[in-house]
Design an enzyme around this catalytic site. Sequence first.
Site, short mmCIF file in Angstrom:
data_model
loop_
_atom_site.label_atom_id
_atom_site.label_comp_id
_atom_site.label_asym_id
_atom_site.label_seq_id
_atom_site.Cartn_x
_atom_site.Cartn_y
_atom_site.Cartn_z
N CYS A 171 -8.19 6.10 11.93
CA CYS A 171 -9.33 5.52 11.23
C CYS A 171 -8.91 4.30 10.43
O CYS A 171 -7.72 4.07 10.19
CB CYS A 171 -10.01 6.55 10.33
SG CYS A 171 -9.02 7.23 9.01
N CYS A 172 -9.92 3.50 10.05
CA CYS A 172 -9.72 2.28 9.28
C CYS A 172 -8.87 1.29 10.07
O CYS A 172 -9.19 0.95 11.19
CB CYS A 172 -9.09 2.64 7.93
SG CYS A 172 -9.16 1.32 6.70
N ILE A 173 -7.73 0.85 9.53
CA ILE A 173 -6.89 -0.15 10.18
C ILE A 173 -5.92 0.49 11.19
O ILE A 173 -5.39 -0.20 12.06
CB ILE A 173 -6.08 -0.95 9.12
CG1 ILE A 173 -5.37 -2.16 9.74
CG2 ILE A 173 -5.08 -0.04 8.43
CD1 ILE A 173 -6.30 -3.24 10.25
N PRO A 175 -6.20 2.13 13.94
CA PRO A 175 -6.39 1.96 15.39
C PRO A 175 -5.58 0.83 16.01
O PRO A 175 -5.34 0.83 17.21
CB PRO A 175 -7.90 1.70 15.51
CG PRO A 175 -8.49 2.48 14.39
CD PRO A 175 -7.52 2.28 13.26
#
Length: 270
Positions: A171-173, A175
């Site tokens: 999640c968030c950055i 990936p």
Amino acid sequence: PAMPIPRGPALCLALRRAAGPGGLLASFHSSARRRRSARVAVVLSGCGVYDGTEIHEASAVLVHLSRGGAEVHMYAPDVPQMHVIDHSKGQPAEAESRNVLVESARIARGKIASLAKLTTADHDAVIFPGGFGAAKNLSTFAVDGKDCKVNKEVERVLKDFHKAGKPIGLCCISPVLAAKVLSGAEVTVGHEEEEGGKWPYAGTAGAIKELGGKHCVKEAVFSLTPHYEAHVDTKNKVVTTPAFMCETELHNIFDGIGAMVKNVLKLTGK
């Protein structure tokens, strides 16, 4: 006549028989063992959004895993942080250094192991919460962008779980890690345009494409669809959600991460 209810010594004898080999209680416990919960590894990158793991995201991941009945084990690389940020000022703390594993232990309440010990044999899935630590300590994305390098243990874990056909949640950055290591993986970091500041990190979507990944536009908030947005790459078993890539209320972040966790657990088949 009605059967008498066992009492005293007779009750103890009845319970021992039920618990013995082939007894009712033994059958119950055997059935419970057959329904083993999913074993999920959570990989942290420090403690604090600007130089480590985003704490709200890590907590959301752990709450949803707990609610889903998962058995959780936490890991972090035993390496120095890229730098230390004074979170009250948003600036680097000069002449200060910290260890990623040691800092991550704060979130794990001390129950954490070196990432080098994480294996697919002991886990059914792995999840990477966000925070700048994913781009600074788990990789060099924050500095090098599309030319970034990924920590060797992080790369090994991603490749091993992918090869084993076991789900990976990010999640968030974070990936960007999957986009770099798993060529062609479908991920989301939300929208591809900033839209007046609602998606301040929208440029990451373009970087994901340059890394070799496929970016899929998703929302971070509840819409008319009956779920909060998470993208599921069924081919690669990679599940992602935007989380704090979007400027939105905390409960939307929490629920989006819930959608990611729910899909990860579903893919384990447990």
